[in-house]
Design a protein around this motif. Structure first.
Motif, short mmCIF file in Angstrom:
data_model
loop_
_atom_site.label_atom_id
_atom_site.label_comp_id
_atom_site.label_asym_id
_atom_site.label_seq_id
_atom_site.Cartn_x
_atom_site.Cartn_y
_atom_site.Cartn_z
N GLU A 138 -0.34 -19.90 -14.01
CA GLU A 138 -1.27 -18.94 -13.59
C GLU A 138 -1.22 -17.61 -14.27
OE1 GLU A 138 -3.47 -17.56 -9.58
OE2 GLU A 138 -1.26 -17.99 -9.39
N GLU A 139 0.02 -17.09 -14.29
CA GLU A 139 0.25 -15.79 -14.91
C GLU A 139 -0.03 -15.82 -16.47
OE1 GLU A 139 4.34 -14.92 -13.87
OE2 GLU A 139 3.87 -14.63 -12.01
N ARG A 143 -3.36 -13.87 -18.29
CA ARG A 143 -3.05 -12.77 -19.21
C ARG A 143 -3.48 -13.15 -20.64
NH1 ARG A 143 0.20 -13.18 -23.57
NH2 ARG A 143 1.31 -14.84 -22.99
N LEU A 144 -3.57 -14.39 -20.94
CA LEU A 144 -4.21 -15.14 -22.14
C LEU A 144 -5.88 -14.86 -21.99
CD1 LEU A 144 -2.29 -18.32 -22.94
CD2 LEU A 144 -2.37 -16.51 -24.37
N THR A 145 -6.47 -15.02 -21.05
CA THR A 145 -7.88 -14.99 -21.00
C THR A 145 -8.32 -13.67 -20.95
OG1 THR A 145 -7.99 -16.80 -19.23
CG2 THR A 145 -9.80 -15.14 -19.17
N GLN A 146 -7.53 -12.42 -20.44
CA GLN A 146 -7.96 -11.27 -20.68
C GLN A 146 -7.55 -10.84 -22.21
OE1 GLN A 146 -5.56 -8.59 -18.11
NE2 GLN A 146 -6.08 -10.04 -16.50
N ARG A 147 -6.73 -11.37 -22.93
CA ARG A 147 -6.31 -10.90 -24.13
C ARG A 147 -7.36 -11.73 -25.20
NH1 ARG A 147 -5.12 -7.86 -28.29
NH2 ARG A 147 -3.17 -8.50 -29.77
N TYR A 148 -7.73 -12.74 -24.91
CA TYR A 148 -8.91 -13.41 -25.74
C TYR A 148 -10.28 -12.99 -25.49
CZ TYR A 148 -6.13 -17.57 -27.66
OH TYR A 148 -5.21 -18.38 -28.13
N GLU A 149 -10.53 -12.38 -24.24
CA GLU A 149 -11.88 -11.67 -24.04
C GLU A 149 -11.85 -10.31 -24.67
OE1 GLU A 149 -11.83 -11.29 -19.73
OE2 GLU A 149 -12.90 -12.94 -19.36
N ASP A 150 -10.84 -9.83 -24.73
CA ASP A 150 -10.55 -8.64 -25.48
C ASP A 150 -10.93 -8.70 -27.11
OD1 ASP A 150 -10.08 -5.68 -26.08
OD2 ASP A 150 -8.23 -6.64 -27.08
N GLN A 167 -12.07 -20.45 -27.77
CA GLN A 167 -10.97 -20.79 -26.72
C GLN A 167 -11.18 -20.18 -25.39
OE1 GLN A 167 -9.61 -23.24 -28.37
NE2 GLN A 167 -10.41 -22.51 -30.47
N LEU A 168 -11.79 -19.30 -25.07
CA LEU A 168 -11.92 -18.59 -23.98
C LEU A 168 -12.30 -19.49 -22.72
CD1 LEU A 168 -11.42 -15.98 -22.83
CD2 LEU A 168 -13.81 -15.26 -23.22
N PRO A 169 -13.36 -20.15 -22.98
CA PRO A 169 -14.03 -21.20 -21.73
C PRO A 169 -12.63 -22.25 -21.49
CG PRO A 169 -15.80 -21.04 -23.44
CD PRO A 169 -14.39 -20.46 -23.95
N LEU A 170 -11.96 -22.67 -22.44
CA LEU A 170 -10.96 -23.60 -22.19
C LEU A 170 -9.86 -22.82 -21.38
CD1 LEU A 170 -9.84 -26.41 -22.50
CD2 LEU A 170 -8.79 -25.78 -24.79
N LEU A 171 -9.56 -21.63 -21.97
CA LEU A 171 -8.36 -20.87 -21.00
C LEU A 171 -8.87 -20.45 -19.72
CD1 LEU A 171 -7.42 -18.48 -24.01
CD2 LEU A 171 -6.14 -20.53 -23.04
N GLN A 176 -8.23 -21.65 -13.90
CA GLN A 176 -8.81 -21.96 -12.44
C GLN A 176 -8.07 -23.38 -12.03
OE1 GLN A 176 -12.72 -23.12 -13.72
NE2 GLN A 176 -13.71 -21.10 -13.42
N LYS A 177 -7.47 -24.42 -12.98
CA LYS A 177 -6.86 -25.29 -12.50
C LYS A 177 -5.49 -24.95 -12.14
CE LYS A 177 -9.00 -28.94 -15.13
NZ LYS A 177 -8.74 -30.25 -15.72
N ALA A 178 -4.83 -24.04 -12.74
CA ALA A 178 -3.47 -23.56 -12.30
C ALA A 178 -3.54 -22.72 -10.99
CB ALA A 178 -2.70 -22.77 -13.35
N THR A 179 -4.55 -21.98 -10.95
CA THR A 179 -4.83 -21.16 -9.56
C THR A 179 -4.80 -22.22 -8.41
OG1 THR A 179 -5.61 -19.32 -10.69
CG2 THR A 179 -6.21 -19.46 -8.54
N LYS A 180 -5.87 -23.25 -8.82
CA LYS A 180 -6.12 -24.25 -7.64
C LYS A 180 -5.06 -24.84 -7.12
CE LYS A 180 -9.08 -27.95 -6.41
NZ LYS A 180 -10.27 -28.91 -6.93
N LEU A 181 -3.86 -25.27 -8.35
CA LEU A 181 -2.96 -25.97 -8.07
C LEU A 181 -1.92 -25.19 -7.14
CD1 LEU A 181 -1.38 -28.88 -8.06
CD2 LEU A 181 -0.72 -27.93 -10.37
N GLU A 182 -1.83 -23.92 -7.72
CA GLU A 182 -0.89 -23.07 -7.16
C GLU A 182 -1.35 -22.89 -5.38
OE1 GLU A 182 1.64 -18.94 -7.90
OE2 GLU A 182 -0.64 -18.75 -7.98
N GLU A 183 -2.47 -22.73 -5.23
CA GLU A 183 -3.09 -22.55 -3.61
C GLU A 183 -2.84 -23.86 -2.95
OE1 GLU A 183 -7.20 -21.80 -4.29
OE2 GLU A 183 -7.01 -19.86 -4.84
#
Length: 189
Positions: A138-139, A143-150, A167-171, A176-183
């Motif tokens: 998740e972390e 971070r990757l999503t923010q960096r790729y958006e930038d 790559q951004l939609p995949l990241l 989302q999957k990691a966040t859902k699994l963590e929840e």
């Protein structure tokens, strides 16, 4: 006078030694910048750093995914790990093609920060491994999503911008999957 020059040379040498780095990401970035500048292309420091960081991150995801397939307890963690490893392998293949076309040097091994993440997770076992893996995914993907958006918005090279945007939609899906699994794991504990 000779003593002063010798002391000055020693001081300069130790400053230079302090500036060298064993971090493969920094080394790849510096090599990229040198190659690009030799080709007359300037202002590519951030693009070169992004490419090196992205390669290291892909390698981390692949290596952690393989490790999770062996060490994870939860089938859901194993499924996520397999998907992330496969997706990041494809991302790395595309990045390697981009690097060869644009004079960007990519590290062949994990950067220092990614190696630290791998080591911290790999030392765990059982459910502790699963929890550490999910939290890190998740972390990392946040971070990757923010960096790729930038980079999709602010990259200098059109090729780098397009790679980041593709790559951004995949990241985002990985996040989302990691966040859902963590929840799910948090609710169960």
């Amino acid at each position: 006078m000779k003593k002063t020059i010798l002391i000055s040379l020693l001081a300069a040498g130790s400053l230079l030694a302090g500036c060298t780095t064993d971090d493969p990401v920094r080394q790849a970035k510096e090599q990229s910048v040198q190659q690009l500048e030799a080709a007359g292309i300037t202002n590519m420091e951030n693009d070169a750093l992004f490419a090196a960081e992205a390669a290291s991150s892909n390698l981390l995801q692949i290596k952690l995914g393989q490790t999770a397939l062996e060490k994870a307890v939860s089938p859901e963690v194993k499924a996520l790990a397999e998907q992330l490893a496969n997706d990041h392998r494809q991302m790395e293949d595309e990045l390697e093609t981009l690097g060869s076309q644009t004079h960007l040097v990519l590290p062949a091994s994990l950067g220092k920060a990614d190696k630290d993440v791998f080591d911290a997770i790999n030392e765990k076992s059982g459910i502790a491994f699963d929890l550490a893996y999910i939290k890190a995914m998740e972390e990392q993907h946040d971070r990757l999503t923010q960096r790729y958006e930038d980079m999709a918005k602010n990259g200098v090279s059109m090729e780098v911008k397009q790679y980041a945007a593709r790559q951004l939609p995949l990241l985002q899906m990985h996040l989302q999957k990691a966040t859902k699994l963590e929840e799910v794991v948090d609710d169960a504990s």
